[in-house]
Structures are given as structure tokens and as C-alpha cells.
Write a protein that holds these residues in place. Structure first.
Motif, PDB file in Angstrom:
ATOM      1  N   UNK A  98     -10.764   7.602 -11.826  1.00 47.69           N
ATOM      2  CA  UNK A  98     -11.684   6.456 -11.836  1.00 47.69           C
ATOM      3  C   UNK A  98     -11.253   5.399 -10.837  1.00 47.69           C
ATOM      4  N   UNK A  99      -9.984   4.990 -10.921  1.00 48.84           N
ATOM      5  CA  UNK A  99      -9.486   3.968 -10.006  1.00 48.84           C
ATOM      6  C   UNK A  99      -9.541   4.395  -8.554  1.00 48.84           C
ATOM      7  N   UNK A 100      -9.291   5.687  -8.303  1.00 48.21           N
ATOM      8  CA  UNK A 100      -9.336   6.187  -6.925  1.00 48.21           C
ATOM      9  C   UNK A 100     -10.716   6.016  -6.319  1.00 48.21           C
ATOM     10  N   UNK A 101     -11.765   6.338  -7.094  1.00 43.72           N
ATOM     11  CA  UNK A 101     -13.118   6.257  -6.532  1.00 43.72           C
ATOM     12  C   UNK A 101     -13.537   4.800  -6.302  1.00 43.72           C
ATOM     13  N   UNK A 102     -13.108   3.898  -7.180  1.00 42.05           N
ATOM     14  CA  UNK A 102     -13.348   2.480  -6.917  1.00 42.05           C
ATOM     15  C   UNK A 102     -12.602   2.041  -5.653  1.00 42.05           C
ATOM     16  N   UNK A 103     -11.368   2.522  -5.508  1.00 42.60           N
ATOM     17  CA  UNK A 103     -10.567   2.204  -4.322  1.00 42.60           C
ATOM     18  C   UNK A 103     -11.226   2.751  -3.063  1.00 42.60           C
ATOM     19  N   UNK A 104     -11.717   3.994  -3.128  1.00 41.52           N
ATOM     20  CA  UNK A 104     -12.399   4.598  -1.982  1.00 41.52           C
ATOM     21  C   UNK A 104     -13.628   3.786  -1.600  1.00 41.52           C
ATOM     22  N   UNK A 105     -14.391   3.340  -2.610  1.00 42.54           N
ATOM     23  CA  UNK A 105     -15.554   2.503  -2.321  1.00 42.54           C
ATOM     24  C   UNK A 105     -15.168   1.187  -1.675  1.00 42.54           C
ATOM     25  N   UNK A 106     -14.035   0.603  -2.099  1.00 42.96           N
ATOM     26  CA  UNK A 106     -13.577  -0.646  -1.481  1.00 42.96           C
ATOM     27  C   UNK A 106     -13.172  -0.427  -0.032  1.00 42.96           C
ATOM     28  N   UNK A 107     -12.569   0.718   0.256  1.00 41.19           N
ATOM     29  CA  UNK A 107     -12.193   1.030   1.646  1.00 41.19           C
ATOM     30  C   UNK A 107     -13.426   1.172   2.532  1.00 41.19           C
ATOM     31  N   UNK A 108     -14.450   1.844   2.019  1.00 39.55           N
ATOM     32  CA  UNK A 108     -15.693   1.987   2.774  1.00 39.55           C
ATOM     33  C   UNK A 108     -16.288   0.615   3.058  1.00 39.55           C
ATOM     34  N   UNK A 109     -16.271  -0.267   2.074  1.00 40.74           N
ATOM     35  CA  UNK A 109     -16.802  -1.620   2.249  1.00 40.74           C
ATOM     36  C   UNK A 109     -16.008  -2.385   3.307  1.00 40.74           C
ATOM     37  N   UNK A 131       0.837  -1.205   0.000  1.00 42.19           N
ATOM     38  CA  UNK A 131       0.000   0.000   0.000  1.00 42.19           C
ATOM     39  C   UNK A 131       0.872   1.255   0.000  1.00 42.19           C
ATOM     40  N   UNK A 132       1.958   1.238   0.782  1.00 37.55           N
ATOM     41  CA  UNK A 132       2.853   2.398   0.836  1.00 37.55           C
ATOM     42  C   UNK A 132       3.440   2.715  -0.529  1.00 37.55           C
ATOM     43  N   UNK A 133       3.917   1.684  -1.236  1.00 40.17           N
ATOM     44  CA  UNK A 133       4.535   1.912  -2.542  1.00 40.17           C
ATOM     45  C   UNK A 133       3.496   2.286  -3.600  1.00 40.17           C
ATOM     46  N   UNK A 134       2.300   1.726  -3.497  1.00 43.20           N
ATOM     47  CA  UNK A 134       1.232   2.110  -4.435  1.00 43.20           C
ATOM     48  C   UNK A 134       0.961   3.602  -4.325  1.00 43.20           C
ATOM     49  N   UNK A 135       0.908   4.115  -3.098  1.00 41.71           N
ATOM     50  CA  UNK A 135       0.599   5.525  -2.896  1.00 41.71           C
ATOM     51  C   UNK A 135       1.787   6.439  -3.194  1.00 41.71           C
ATOM     52  N   UNK A 136       2.999   5.905  -3.052  1.00 34.21           N
ATOM     53  CA  UNK A 136       4.189   6.752  -3.187  1.00 34.21           C
ATOM     54  C   UNK A 136       4.783   6.749  -4.587  1.00 34.21           C
ATOM     55  N   UNK A 137       4.349   5.845  -5.458  1.00 31.96           N
ATOM     56  CA  UNK A 137       4.959   5.736  -6.795  1.00 31.96           C
ATOM     57  C   UNK A 137       3.950   6.053  -7.899  1.00 31.96           C
ATOM     58  N   UNK A 138       3.087   7.005  -7.645  1.00 33.83           N
ATOM     59  CA  UNK A 138       2.080   7.373  -8.642  1.00 33.83           C
ATOM     60  C   UNK A 138       0.741   6.776  -8.296  1.00 33.83           C
ATOM     61  N   UNK A 139       0.105   7.336  -7.271  1.00 30.00           N
ATOM     62  CA  UNK A 139      -1.106   6.733  -6.706  1.00 30.00           C
ATOM     63  C   UNK A 139      -2.228   6.597  -7.729  1.00 30.00           C
ATOM     64  N   UNK A 140      -2.540   7.676  -8.454  1.00 35.21           N
ATOM     65  CA  UNK A 140      -3.679   7.638  -9.368  1.00 35.21           C
ATOM     66  C   UNK A 140      -3.477   6.593 -10.471  1.00 35.21           C
ATOM     67  N   UNK A 141      -2.282   6.549 -11.026  1.00 40.49           N
ATOM     68  CA  UNK A 141      -2.025   5.583 -12.093  1.00 40.49           C
ATOM     69  C   UNK A 141      -2.075   4.152 -11.559  1.00 40.49           C
ATOM     70  N   UNK A 142      -1.464   3.932 -10.398  1.00 40.79           N
ATOM     71  CA  UNK A 142      -1.470   2.586  -9.809  1.00 40.79           C
ATOM     72  C   UNK A 142      -2.884   2.132  -9.458  1.00 40.79           C
ATOM     73  N   UNK A 143      -3.682   3.043  -8.905  1.00 41.58           N
ATOM     74  CA  UNK A 143      -5.059   2.690  -8.559  1.00 41.58           C
ATOM     75  C   UNK A 143      -5.901   2.437  -9.810  1.00 41.58           C
ATOM     76  N   UNK A 144      -5.599   3.147 -10.889  1.00 49.73           N
ATOM     77  CA  UNK A 144      -6.278   2.864 -12.153  1.00 49.73           C
ATOM     78  C   UNK A 144      -5.929   1.472 -12.663  1.00 49.73           C
ATOM     79  N   UNK A 145      -4.667   1.059 -12.477  1.00 54.73           N
ATOM     80  CA  UNK A 145      -4.274  -0.292 -12.880  1.00 54.73           C
ATOM     81  C   UNK A 145      -5.057  -1.343 -12.103  1.00 54.73           C
ATOM     82  N   UNK A 146      -5.160  -1.144 -10.800  1.00 55.17           N
ATOM     83  CA  UNK A 146      -5.720  -2.184  -9.922  1.00 55.17           C
ATOM     84  C   UNK A 146      -7.238  -2.152  -9.846  1.00 55.17           C
ATOM     85  N   UNK A 147      -7.820  -0.977  -9.981  1.00 56.32           N
ATOM     86  CA  UNK A 147      -9.264  -0.859  -9.787  1.00 56.32           C
ATOM     87  C   UNK A 147     -10.006  -0.317 -11.014  1.00 56.32           C
TER      88      UNK A 147
END
Length: 315
Positions: free
Chosen positions: A278-289, A253-269
Motif C-alpha cells: 500500500x505504502x509503495x503505491x502511494x510513494x510511486x504516485x508521489x514520485x510521478x507527481x 531516501x537511501x536508508x528508507x530503501x535499505x532498512x526495509x523499504x515496504x515497511x518504511x513506506x507503509x509508515x510514511x505513506x
């Protein structure tokens, strides 16, 4: 003369000593971290190390047939795995540390855990832990089938020996805070590849086989098998594997956020390569869940669910 109340509320010396040791962990860790960074930066100034970094930039070449990008099913798998492993770690820690279980669960149909005498009872925490394990294993089976059917395994399995010097190169670059170039949409660097391979193909199976050995589903009367694989060995491995998952999640999680958070979250989500939100909002929804599930994972809500498959009694 001290009153009984004042002596009763005074914390024991052993507790004070324990907290005193914990206080020193943070500054000691910071000192070690600074020393590691300085040592790595000094090493990178050496001509031989610079030559090594040139020869091994930190990434191995994938097979020509390796897929590019991430399919939607992999994003869903990533969320489900994160969701389940978080609750598995929580419930497993409660099983290990809770002195008195909030309730006991007895299976309606004993099946594999049937023994002579009275039916087997397990704590509500252990029931929740084992139920999550079953879902995690099912999710893992689907994951393994899909990665080998679609070729995604080539992004997780080393296919050449140069992965090891490249992983060392990537580790040195991370340690010096001059990090390797990230392009996870195409391929991971060698250190990431080895970490993901270890997690998927070593740590996860170890968690499964050690957890199965400690569960009620394991055959108690198989003397030769139990002698070959004693429960003490499973217990000695299961906890370190859990701690490995905790460490992996923190670093990941640390490296995902520190090495280009938006791009990494788009890759994963977001299943796309770019810097959109787009990926950030999917990630935020997963955190809420996850937070909601963590909040609801308590006896008040677990009892009615557990009662669907067995009888739940208070201690």
C-alpha cells in the motif's frame, strides 16, 4: 596547420582540468567509504566499545505518553514537504546559477516590496522560488500546530541526555554495516531523532529567516536591523542550509530503501505497520507527481501562472 574550426571546437584546458578533478571524486569516495566501514568494524571488536554498545544500544526511551504510529495528516504533510522542498531546491539553484532570467515579474500591488521610483522587478525563477517558499512556510505552520496538538513532537525532540551516546552508538552500527534494529512505528533511533530534530527545528527556521532577509519583503530602510543582520550573513548561511537539505534527502531516501523499504513506506505513506504494498503505491504516485511538477516548472508554464499576480515581461 589547424583549421579555425578545429581550434574553435577544442575544449579549453580549464574545463578539462575541472572534469579531471571530478573523475577522481567517485573512486576517492569509495576508498573513504571502505576505510570507514573497516574502521567501524575494527572498533566494534574492542571490549570497551562492545560494552558501550550494550549500555547504549542506539535508542532513547520516549516519554510514556508519546503516541505510537503515524496519523494520516502526517503522511500528507510528509508528501507536501517533499514535493515543495524538491522544487524549492531546484528553483533556488536556478536563481543562483542562471546568468540570464527567462522573464521578469512585477507585482501588481507592490505592498511590502514597494520602493521609491519604479516598481521592483524580480526574475521569474525568483518569483517561483518565493511562491514555493510561501507554500512551504504555510505547510510548516500547519505541521508545527499539529505535532504539538497531537503529541507527535515527542518523537522528534530529545527528552533525555542519553540521546547523544545512543546516537553515537547508532552511527557506529550504521558505519559497520551491522545496522541498529528499526522500529520507526514506535520510535526512531537516537541518530534519526537528532537528524529529524535538526531538520525541523534548526535547518527549516534557518532557511526561512535567511530567505526572508534576502527577499524583497525585508525592510530596506531599517538601518539598525540591517546592520545587526546583514544580507551577507544571510547569503553565507542560506546556501549551506540548502546543501544540508540535499544531503539529508539523499541519506534519508537511501536508508528508507535499505532498512526495509515496504515497511518504511507503509509508515510514511500507508499509515500502517506492515509489509504490504500500500505504502509503495502511494510513494510511486508521489514520485510521478514530483516528476510531472519538475517537468512543468519551466518558463512556458510558469509565465501564465505568474501573470495572475503580476505582469510578466521577457528580457
Amino acid at each position: 596547420m589547424q583549421s579555425p574550426t578545429s581550434t574553435a571546437t577544442k575544449p579549453p584546458a580549464r574545463a578539462k582540468n575541472r572534469w579531471a578533478k571530478l573523475v577522481w571524486i567517485v573512486p576517492a569516495a569509495l576508498v573513504l567509504l571502505v576505510a570507514l566501514v573497516l574502521a567501524a568494524r575494527w572498533l566494534r571488536e574492542l571490549p570497551s566499545v562492545q560494552s558501550f554498545l550494550t549500555d547504549y544500544p542506539g535508542e532513547s526511551h520516549l516519554p510514556a505518553t508519546a503516541p505510537v504510529g503515524f496519523p494520516a495528516w502526517l503522511a500528507w504533510q510528509h508528501f507536501m514537504n517533499s514535493f515543495l522542498i524538491l522544487l524549492i531546491i531546484r528553483s533556488g539553484w536556478l536563481v543562483r546559477t542562471r546568468s540570464k532570467a527567462p522573464a521578469q515579474w512585477t507585482r501588481k500591488n507592490q505592498g511590502l516590496i514597494k520602493t521609491k521610483g519604479s516598481p521592483v522587478k524580480i526574475s521569474l525563477d525568483l518569483w517561483f522560488h518565493l511562491s514555493l517558499d510561501a507554500l512551504w512556510v504555510l505547510n510548516g505552520i500547519i505541521f508545527f500546530i499539529l505535532i504539538f496538538a497531537t503529541g507527535q513532537w515527542m518523537r522528534l525532540v530529545p527528552t533525555s541526555w542519553d540521546v547523544f551516546p545512543n546516537a553515537l552508538s547508532a552511527a557506529l552500527q550504521y558505519a559497520s554495516l551491522d545496522w541498529p534494529v528499526e522500529n520507526g512505528w514506535v520510535s526512531y533511533n537516537s541518530l534519526q531523532l537528532l537528524a529529524y530534530f535538526t531538520t525541523v527545528f534548526i535547518a527549516a527556521p534557518l532557511a526561512l529567516v535567511t530567505g526572508l532577509r534576502m527577499s524583497g519583503a525585508w525592510p530596506k530602510n531599517a538601518e539598525k536591523l540591517n546592520k545587526l543582520y546583514p544580507i551577507e550573513a544571510a547569503r553565507a548561511i542560506h546556501l549551506p542550509v540548502m546543501l544540508y537539505f540535499v544531503a539529508f534527502i539523499l541519506v534519508h531516501v537511501t536508508l528508507v530503501m535499505a532498512t526495509g523499504a515496504l515497511r518504511n513506506l507503509n509508515h510514511m505513506y500507508g499509515v500502517q505497520d506492515g509489509d504490504s504494498w500500500v505504502g509503495f503505491w502511494f510513494f510511486a504516485g508521489s514520485l510521478v507527481t514530483m516528476v510531472l511538477a519538475w517537468t512543468l516548472a519551466r518558463p512556458l508554464f510558469l509565465r501564465p501562472v505568474a501573470s495572475l499576480t503580476g505582469s510578466v515581461t521577457k528580457n
